[in-house]
Scaffold this active site. Structure first.
Site, PDB file in Angstrom:
ATOM      1  N   ARG A 225       0.837  -1.198   0.000  1.00 54.63           N
ATOM      2  CA  ARG A 225       0.000   0.000   0.000  1.00 54.63           C
ATOM      3  C   ARG A 225       0.881   1.261   0.000  1.00 54.63           C
ATOM      4  O   ARG A 225       1.864   1.350   0.721  1.00 54.63           O
ATOM      5  CB  ARG A 225      -0.898  -0.008   1.237  1.00 54.63           C
ATOM      6  CG  ARG A 225      -1.817   1.221   1.385  1.00 54.63           C
ATOM      7  CD  ARG A 225      -1.213   2.267   2.269  1.00 54.63           C
ATOM      8  NE  ARG A 225      -2.160   3.362   2.570  1.00 54.63           N
ATOM      9  CZ  ARG A 225      -1.813   4.484   3.181  1.00 54.63           C
ATOM     10  NH1 ARG A 225      -0.569   4.679   3.565  1.00 54.63           N
ATOM     11  NH2 ARG A 225      -2.703   5.429   3.422  1.00 54.63           N
ATOM     12  N   GLY A 249      -2.431  12.247   7.779  1.00 58.05           N
ATOM     13  CA  GLY A 249      -3.706  11.582   8.038  1.00 58.05           C
ATOM     14  C   GLY A 249      -3.958  10.469   7.031  1.00 58.05           C
ATOM     15  O   GLY A 249      -3.016   9.998   6.387  1.00 58.05           O
TER      16      GLY A 249
END
Ligand code: ASP
Length: 336
Positions: A225, A249
């Site tokens: 990822r 974030g």
């Protein structure tokens, strides 16, 4: 021409040239003052304070913003107690620490690495991609190979602490990105400390901008990822005519709206940095197909005047500023 007219003409001419000379000097003096006061660095989360201090050492000595941001973000990269960046970062769900980082300078040069393993200073590898290759992004094994060929040392980035936490996580294997991570190292009394990616933006005494962004990404992500942090335009963007922005974030939400680039474009159209960051947060709220109740995203930006601002989805996002006048940790305003 009679004497009186000659006199009037002469005095008009001499006051005009005096005015021009004064203006010239005023301009030079003003320019000098501005140049002296330009330098400023901002970065995400409380750990940005130590990073800013390292960046400031470069900036205050008239160094380049590019060198400042690299030196700055290397601090949390090397700190094993910062478990979301570099050495000691929390691993993916397979127990592998994979790093994402990017860097961008005042000439739109940029470099990035994604899913890089075993190298503490991912940011320096990103800079080398920018300076030594015809490419912008190297990933995985290719990025590692490039780093090793260029003298970077292979290291184990998984500390005992992060390994133990991962093993505990494996018992339940529940994937839930933590909103604002608490860190007893930074707040030993148990106060809340929020930190994830370090994103840093600096303007040097020349008025030039650069930015850097580096992270181990979301804890327990799928192997392979890649988040927003190494994506130019998502986790970081610099436009030397306008300013720069960075993000932290949940990267998926930032990529969806090309967050950092969007903020720079808002600033180009006249928005102040905080307004530009708020509008980007609102864009996420408007566009995201997900329930954002437990999702954190924080944006941070600075414009050419040295004005800075931030905004986040949820409460708890902090950022740090260092300049000739100020050294401070701020709480960002938030949508929720
Ligand atoms: N933005 C990073 C990512 O999505 C993580 C973070 O800042 O918390 O990989």
């Amino acid at each position: 021409m009679n004497t009186r007219r000659k006199f009037i003409k002469l005095s008009i001419l001499s006051s005009a040239s005096l005015f021009i000379t004064k203006q010239l000097f005023a301009h030079t003096a003003k320019k000098y003052d501005t140049v002296k006061d330009n330098a400023i660095v901002i970065s995400t989360w409380d750990f940005g304070k130590a990073a800013n201090a390292a960046a400031w050492e470069v900036l205050k000595n008239n160094g380049k913003a590019l060198d400042a941001v690299e030196a700055g973000v290397k601090v949390p990269e090397a700190d094993p107690d910062v478990q979301s960046v570099g050495l000691g970062g929390r691993p993916d769900r397979d127990g592998r620490v994979t790093l994402d980082a990017c860097i961008m300078d005042e000439k739109n040069n940029c470099g990035s690495v994604a899913c890089l393993e075993h190298i503490v200073h991912a940011i320096s590898v990103a800079r080398m991609v920018m300076e030594k290759t015809p490419h912008i992004i190297l990933v995985g094994d290719g990025a590692l190979q490039f780093a090793l060929e260029n003298g970077f040392k292979k290291e184990n980035l998984l500390t005992a602490k992060s390994e133990n936490e991962w093993k505990k996580w494996l018992e339940k294997t529940e994937y839930k990105p933590v909103m604002n991570i608490e860190n007893e190292h930074y707040h030993p009394k148990g106060d809340k400390d929020n930190h994830d990616t370090i994103g840093m933006v600096a303007m040097d005494n020349n008025g030039d901008f650069s930015g850097a962004c580096t992270t181990s990404g979301l804890s327990y992500k799928m192997h392979g990822r890649v988040g927003d942090s190494p994506i130019i335009g998502a986790g970081l963007f610099v436009d030397n005519e306008v300013g720069a922005a960075t993000a932290t974030g949940v990267g998926e939400e930032v990529i969806r709206i090309a967050g950092a680039h969007l903020i720079v474009e808002f600033m180009r159209n006249g928005d102040e940095p905080e307004v530009a960051c708020r509008k980007a947060v609102e864009r996420i709220i408007q566009k995201s197909p997900k329930d954002l109740k437990d999702v954190q995203v924080g944006f941070l930006a600075m414009n050419k005047k040295g004005e800075y601002g931030a905004y986040s989805l949820q409460k708890g996002f902090t950022y740090c500023i260092r300049s000739g006048k100020e050294e401070k940790i701020h709480d960002a305003k938030s949508a929720f």
